[in-house]
Design a protein around this motif. Structure first.
Motif, PDB file in Angstrom:
ATOM      1  N   GLU A 138       2.830  -7.486  -5.453  1.00 19.35           N
ATOM      2  CA  GLU A 138       2.053  -8.045  -4.340  1.00 19.35           C
ATOM      3  C   GLU A 138       0.935  -7.095  -3.925  1.00 19.35           C
ATOM      4  N   ILE A 139       1.244  -5.803  -3.880  1.00 18.81           N
ATOM      5  CA  ILE A 139       0.232  -4.807  -3.522  1.00 18.81           C
ATOM      6  C   ILE A 139      -0.880  -4.784  -4.570  1.00 18.81           C
ATOM      7  N   ASP A 140      -0.503  -4.849  -5.846  1.00 14.08           N
ATOM      8  CA  ASP A 140      -1.518  -4.864  -6.912  1.00 14.08           C
ATOM      9  C   ASP A 140      -2.428  -6.086  -6.785  1.00 14.08           C
ATOM     10  N   SER A 141      -1.836  -7.233  -6.452  1.00 19.30           N
ATOM     11  CA  SER A 141      -2.633  -8.447  -6.294  1.00 19.30           C
ATOM     12  C   SER A 141      -3.607  -8.319  -5.121  1.00 19.30           C
ATOM     13  N   ILE A 142      -3.116  -7.768  -4.008  1.00 21.27           N
ATOM     14  CA  ILE A 142      -3.982  -7.580  -2.838  1.00 21.27           C
ATOM     15  C   ILE A 142      -5.106  -6.597  -3.158  1.00 21.27           C
ATOM     16  N   LEU A 143      -4.761  -5.496  -3.827  1.00 15.81           N
ATOM     17  CA  LEU A 143      -5.768  -4.491  -4.161  1.00 15.81           C
ATOM     18  C   LEU A 143      -6.813  -5.044  -5.120  1.00 15.81           C
ATOM     19  N   GLU A 145      -5.050  -5.686   6.346  1.00 14.79           N
ATOM     20  CA  GLU A 145      -3.957  -6.126   7.215  1.00 14.79           C
ATOM     21  C   GLU A 145      -2.783  -6.659   6.392  1.00 14.79           C
ATOM     22  N   ASP A 146      -3.081  -7.376   5.309  1.00 14.32           N
ATOM     23  CA  ASP A 146      -2.003  -7.871   4.441  1.00 14.32           C
ATOM     24  C   ASP A 146      -1.347  -6.726   3.673  1.00 14.32           C
ATOM     25  N   LEU A 147      -2.113  -5.692   3.405  1.00 16.33           N
ATOM     26  CA  LEU A 147      -1.599  -4.588   2.600  1.00 16.33           C
ATOM     27  C   LEU A 147      -0.664  -3.681   3.394  1.00 16.33           C
ATOM     28  N   GLN A 148      -0.924  -3.524   4.695  1.00 14.87           N
ATOM     29  CA  GLN A 148      -0.155  -2.578   5.495  1.00 14.87           C
ATOM     30  C   GLN A 148       1.350  -2.878   5.515  1.00 14.87           C
ATOM     31  N   VAL A 169       4.483  -0.488   4.109  1.00 14.13           N
ATOM     32  CA  VAL A 169       5.610  -0.065   4.941  1.00 14.13           C
ATOM     33  C   VAL A 169       6.931  -0.480   4.294  1.00 14.13           C
ATOM     34  N   ALA A 170       6.980  -1.716   3.786  1.00  9.06           N
ATOM     35  CA  ALA A 170       8.208  -2.219   3.168  1.00  9.06           C
ATOM     36  C   ALA A 170       8.580  -1.407   1.940  1.00  9.06           C
ATOM     37  N   ILE A 171       7.585  -1.090   1.105  1.00  4.74           N
ATOM     38  CA  ILE A 171       7.903  -0.360  -0.114  1.00  4.74           C
ATOM     39  C   ILE A 171       8.301   1.076   0.206  1.00  4.74           C
ATOM     40  N   GLN A 172       7.752   1.650   1.269  1.00  5.60           N
ATOM     41  CA  GLN A 172       8.170   2.987   1.684  1.00  5.60           C
ATOM     42  C   GLN A 172       9.626   2.984   2.143  1.00  5.60           C
TER      43      GLN A 172
END
Length: 249
Positions: free
Chosen positions: A14-19, A163-166, A170-173
């Motif tokens: 999901e992070i890769d898609s957002i980035l 905002e979507d990435l934050q 946090v979840a992955i941390q």
């Protein structure tokens, strides 16, 4: 651990898609910023040219005013008409060739008219140039406005991606923290298994009815406890210093 790895992989995807989406918008934002800068730079050049040409137009207007004054004064005083000399009063037939001939007076009037026409031509060309510059100015201002709106829109889209990435970060941390804790527990469990295996390996096999504890050599038990303690120290087990062997159990 397997479930955690799957969750981490999902959040990473999901992070890769957002980035990836954010990178595309960031590229558009950079392009819009360059376009805005080029418009702004050209507009400054146009403003400078308009200011210079406006000064030149003012000079042409001033020259035309002076030439018109000369022409009107010459017409009123008869400078531009052949006939009696307005300077000495001599008739045409009595005017000397080296003084104020009728041809010279007429030529002077023609030269004034020619200068007026020349200045008017230059002024008209200058007005056309100024008109083109004014049109460029309007187009550039419109382009700057469009670029400004585009930059603001792209900036809002980038902020939305952030905002979507934050929460994903946090979840992955949090998942990585839990994963680290589980890895520590698994490592401790593995150490326990190795310790139990070592204990089984060093313990001598005896008959079904082992001899009484009094027959066990105390020196051997102390050495065994020391060996186990050393192994536990190597594995960083916090209870290593309290290792003892009870031969009555």
């Amino acid at each position: 651990m397997s479930r955690l790895d799957n969750s981490i992989q999902d959040h990473t995807s999901e992070i890769d898609s957002i980035l990836e989406g954010r990178a595309g918008v960031a590229t558009e934002h950079a392009s819009a910023t360059r376009t805005y800068s080029s418009y702004q730079s050209r507009l400054e050049e146009v403003h400078e040219l308009i200011a210079r040409f406006s000064l030149l137009r003012a000079k042409y207007d001033s020259d035309l005013e002076r030439l018109e004054m000369v022409r009107e004064a010459g017409s009123l005083l008869g400078f531009f008409r052949p006939g009696v000399c307005v300077f000495c009063g001599a008739q045409v037939e009595h005017q000397a060739a080296d003084m104020h001939s009728a041809e010279e007076i007429t030529a002077f009037g023609n030269s004034v008219l020619a200068e007026i026409q020349k200045t008017n031509t230059l002024r008209e060309d200058l007005l056309i140039t100024l008109s083109d510059l004014r049109a460029q100015e309007e187009r550039l201002q419109s382009g700057i406005l469009r670029s400004t709106n585009a930059i603001q829109d792209l900036r809002q889209r980038i902020n939305a991606f952030d905002e979507d990435l934050q929460p994903q970060r946090v979840a992955i941390q949090e998942l990585m923290s839990v994963r680290s804790d589980i890895e520590g527990k698994l490592a401790t469990h593995a150490q326990i298994e190795k310790l139990e295996a070592l204990q089984a390996a060093v313990q001598p096999e005896g008959p079904e009815n082992p001899p009484t504890s009094s027959s066990v050599n105390d020196k051997v038990l102390v050495e065994l406890a020391g060996a186990i303690k050393e192994v536990l120290h190597q594995w960083s087990v916090p209870i290593a210093d309290s290792v003892t062997y009870d031969k009555f159990k």
